[in-house]
Design a protein around this motif. Structure first.
Motif, PDB file in Angstrom:
ATOM      1  N   UNK A 145       2.385  12.921  -2.397  1.00 34.53           N
ATOM      2  CA  UNK A 145       2.631  12.981  -1.110  1.00 34.53           C
ATOM      3  C   UNK A 145       1.731  12.713  -0.060  1.00 34.53           C
ATOM      4  N   UNK A 146       0.784  11.612  -0.256  1.00 32.77           N
ATOM      5  CA  UNK A 146      -0.453  11.587   0.444  1.00 32.77           C
ATOM      6  C   UNK A 146      -0.123  11.246   2.146  1.00 32.77           C
ATOM      7  N   UNK A 147      -0.695  12.231   3.031  1.00 28.79           N
ATOM      8  CA  UNK A 147      -0.325  11.971   4.275  1.00 28.79           C
ATOM      9  C   UNK A 147      -1.629  11.194   5.029  1.00 28.79           C
ATOM     10  N   UNK A 148      -1.055  10.163   5.472  1.00 28.08           N
ATOM     11  CA  UNK A 148      -1.827   9.161   6.229  1.00 28.08           C
ATOM     12  C   UNK A 148      -1.837   8.987   7.863  1.00 28.08           C
ATOM     13  N   UNK A 149      -1.050   9.592   8.109  1.00 26.00           N
ATOM     14  CA  UNK A 149      -0.644   9.467   9.622  1.00 26.00           C
ATOM     15  C   UNK A 149       0.096  10.961  10.092  1.00 26.00           C
ATOM     16  N   UNK A 150      -0.283  11.592  11.081  1.00 27.20           N
ATOM     17  CA  UNK A 150       0.630  12.715  11.784  1.00 27.20           C
ATOM     18  C   UNK A 150       1.847  12.129  12.648  1.00 27.20           C
ATOM     19  N   UNK A 151       1.780  10.737  12.954  1.00 22.56           N
ATOM     20  CA  UNK A 151       2.806  10.389  13.832  1.00 22.56           C
ATOM     21  C   UNK A 151       4.259  10.105  13.315  1.00 22.56           C
ATOM     22  N   UNK A 152       4.165  10.286  11.847  1.00 22.12           N
ATOM     23  CA  UNK A 152       5.507  10.351  11.209  1.00 22.12           C
ATOM     24  C   UNK A 152       5.775  11.572  10.369  1.00 22.12           C
ATOM     25  N   UNK A 153       5.290  12.675  10.936  1.00 22.62           N
ATOM     26  CA  UNK A 153       5.323  13.797  10.025  1.00 22.62           C
ATOM     27  C   UNK A 153       6.671  14.340   9.847  1.00 22.62           C
TER      28      UNK A 153
END
Length: 286
Positions: A144-152
């Motif tokens: 579950x790699x997080x690449x942006x916090x805008x779609x958290x």
């Protein structure tokens, strides 16, 4: 008449004792004497020891090895400061949230614990010239790699360490993200490994090192927010020590000391890819 004279003498004696007691109390707990809670450069030299606050669990910047010895990039710098100052070093283990407190109470003379320079911190401590560049980063499990916090995902929680710039940044810029706050790097790492949070936000140097040393994790966000600098910090107003450290960093920069420190302590973790972007050799004053 004798009784009156005796009473006056007793009264004067009590008053004198009170003044002495108050004077003694006012000097207690002071590191530098003369009422100040810090030691000047001259006092440190006279005492022959400097107290330096460092991390003990943040490999490769400040940690204790299997032999019980302090090691890492900050430690490498600390030992050189002690050598050039001509004093012994007393390493004081600190956590992120305690760095300012340890300076203000005189428990340490200098903080060398990956202390990011910020306007808020500069109001309460004095930063010397920087010796490292840093930004924030986010590491997460490969599944579950997080690449942006805008779609958290609103149900997920972000792991942070109390008192760090990551905590401040997320509270100010992403107030809807739920934070899991820990006091030490060790507990934050354990939380991520145990699946207690979806990701861990911290200095990008730290999260990159974690991903390199632990399989199954990816730094999906290598830079978050603005690039900052890491610098030594002293008690606000301790100008003699601050001036000496600034001059020392200028001299160390001239001899490419920080490039050598990187090769000795960080290259095994980061290789040469990040060397030029992380190392500061200018000695530019803050």
């Amino acid at each position: 008449m004798k009784d009156q004279i005796l009473k006056k003498l007793v009264t004067l004696g009590i008053a004198a004792s009170s003044v002495i007691a108050l004077t003694a109390c006012s000097g207690s707990g002071s590191s530098g004497g003369s009422g100040q809670p810090y030691r000047t450069l001259e006092q440190i030299r006279e005492d022959g020891t400097i107290n330096i606050g460092v991390f003990s669990d943040k490999n490769p910047f400040g940690y204790v090895d299997e032999n019980g010895e302090y090691q890492g990039y900050d430690i490498y710098l600390a030992r050189r400061l002690g050598e050039d100052l001509g004093v012994e070093i007393n390493f004081v283990s600190t956590e992120a949230a305690n760095r300012i407190e340890y300076l203000q109470t005189g428990k340490v003379d200098v903080i060398l614990a990956n202390f990011t320079v910020t306007p808020e911190r500069s109001e309460v401590v004095d930063f010397a010239s920087p010796y490292m560049n840093v930004a924030l980063g986010v590491v997460s499990p490969n599944d579950n790699v997080i690449e942006s916090l805008d779609d958290w995902n609103s149900e997920d929680e972000m792991i942070v360490i109390s008192g760090t710039t990551a905590e401040t940044y997320l509270m100010e810029n992403y107030p809807d993200i739920k934070l899991q706050k820990y006091d030490s790097y060790a507990t934050a790492k354990n939380a991520l490994e145990n699946g207690n949070g979806a990701a861990w936000a911290n200095d990008n140097t730290e999260v990159i090192a974690f991903a390199v040393q632990n399989s199954g994790y990816t730094v999906g966000i290598p830079e978050l927010g603005n690039q900052d600098t890491i610098a030594p910090a002293v008690y606000k107003g301790n100008t003699t020590l601050l001036d000496w450290i600034n001059e020392e960093i200028q001299s160390l920069s001239a001899e490419q000391f920080f490039h050598t420190a990187y090769d000795e302590t960080l290259a095994d973790t980061y290789g040469t890819e990040y060397k030029e972007s992380l190392v500061v050799e200018t000695g530019a004053s803050q």
